[in-house]
Scaffold this active site. Structure first.
Site, PDB file in Angstrom:
ATOM      1  N   SER A   1       9.028  48.222  33.166  1.00 34.50           N
ATOM      2  CA  SER A   1      10.298  48.499  32.491  1.00 34.50           C
ATOM      3  C   SER A   1      10.141  49.614  31.478  1.00 34.50           C
ATOM      4  CB  SER A   1      10.781  47.229  31.776  1.00 34.50           C
ATOM      5  OG  SER A   1      11.866  47.504  30.921  1.00 34.50           O
TER       6      SER A   1
ATOM      7  N   TYR B   1      10.115  40.968  25.598  1.00 33.70           N
ATOM      8  CA  TYR B   1      10.226  41.318  27.013  1.00 33.70           C
ATOM      9  C   TYR B   1       9.394  42.558  27.337  1.00 33.70           C
ATOM     10  CZ  TYR B   1      12.180  43.441  31.207  1.00 33.70           C
ATOM     11  OH  TYR B   1      12.324  44.054  32.427  1.00 33.70           O
TER      12      TYR B   1
ATOM     13  N   LYS C   1       5.904  43.104  29.732  1.00 33.21           N
ATOM     14  CA  LYS C   1       5.794  44.079  30.815  1.00 33.21           C
ATOM     15  C   LYS C   1       4.596  45.004  30.615  1.00 33.21           C
ATOM     16  CE  LYS C   1       9.086  43.055  33.669  1.00 33.21           C
ATOM     17  NZ  LYS C   1       8.791  42.671  35.064  1.00 33.21           N
TER      18      LYS C   1
END
Length: 328
Positions: A117, A144, A148
């Site tokens: 991402s 998040y 990643k």
């Protein structure tokens, strides 16, 4: 070649499965259906409802199919939720990946495409209008994005251990629909969030209009999910033909659009006026992100074909189609 696609019943996954089949490859889908929809997977495609948290079940899937590559999409992905449930995100996104990589190691599978991402970049120190290159410092500002980045580090570590060939696709904001029945039906991304609010006769909310951007709202690089699906297929071909190693690759359009611009595009697609409300900023949202996609062009021979109007028009059409299908 047989590819295991984790998260293949998801919004992105459904498009990727379709294009992988179109490329002539065999597909096995693994999905726990926590957010995925079983009907997105064609009936003739082997489907395993398995959680990546279940290490033994994951290994069993590898034992029963001649898997030659893994495309890993399955993950929790809500930025806001990741900030209030960090332990859940580390367990799901990193713990699950570890189980997957261990199963690959046990069964000598070395082709790996990882769904990363743009969130790994955090708030990059770049000037307005400057595009993000893969060489930019990665300093995620939300859980998040941190999971990643850890996923990239883990998969890169297995290059030396097991000779993996890894393509980590750092994609930016995904929207649109390649096929109407595969459209995004969950209010987890900007376009479906706005459409959900409109269906409830509510004003969509803009989180922050005081960012250092031309109209004060966040800028993102919106990429059509159909373009993204084709990027995954190109990445499969790349790792199948490459020597062991790790490459991080941006997937976007190279053009940034603000939240206000996206809402205006939705208004035009629906033929209505939209007057959004404004709330405070969300934790973990950087002001502007847009991709330099030179590396994708060079390594994958890929570039986007669709613009914001295409993205929003297809998303609105799919939303209406799926809404009507449910009501009927």
């Amino acid at each position: 070649m047989t590819w295991l696609i984790t998260g293949g019943a998801g919004y992105i996954g459904g498009h990727v499965v379709a294009e992988t089949l179109n490329s002539g490859r065999e597909v096995v889908v693994l999905d726990d259906l926590s957010t995925g929809i079983r009907s997105r997977v064609p009936e003739l495609v082997p489907f395993e409802q398995v959680s990546l948290q279940d290490r033994n079940a994951v290994c069993d899937v590898f034992s029963r199919y001649p898997i030659t590559g893994v495309l890993h999409l399955a993950a929790k992905k809500q930025v806001g939720e990741s900030m209030i449930r960090p332990d859940h995100y580390w367990q799901e996104n990193v713990g699950g990946l570890i189980n997957l990589l261990e199963a690959m190691s046990m069964h000598h599978v070395t082709n790996f495409v990882f769904s990363s991402s743009a969130a790994v970049y955090g708030e990059p120190n770049i000037s307005h209008g400057e595009l993000l290159r893969e060489t930019a410092t990665c300093n995620p500002i939300n859980t998040y994005g941190a999971t990643k980045l850890m996923g990239e580090w883990l998969s890169n570590g297995y290059v030396a251990i097991d000779g993996l060939t890894v393509a980590a696709l750092r994609y930016f904001n995904v929207a649109g629909a390649g096929q109407q029945h595969l459209g995004d039906t969950f209010a987890l991304n900007l376009v479906p969030i706005v459409l959900t609010a409109l269906d409830k006769n509510e004003a969509p909310t803009i989180f922050g209009n005081d960012y250092p951007t031309p109209d004060g709202t966040c800028i993102r690089d919106y990429v059509h999910v159909q373009d993204l699906a084709l990027a995954h297929v190109a990445a499969m071909t790349f790792v199948e033909k490459s020597d062991p190693g790790f490459e991080s690759i941006n997937v976007g359009t190279g053009i940034g659009s603000s939240v206000s611009q996206v809402i205006q595009a939705i208004a035009q697609a629906k033929g209505i006026d939209i007057s959004p409300s404004v709330s405070s900023r969300r934790a973990g949202d950087p002001p502007a992100l847009a991709a330099d996609v030179t590396k994708a062009k060079e390594l994958l021979a890929w570039q986007s074909r669709y613009d914001l109007t295409d993205i929003v028009t297809s998303a609105v059409a799919a939303w209406e189609h799926n809404k009507n299908s449910i009501s009927n």
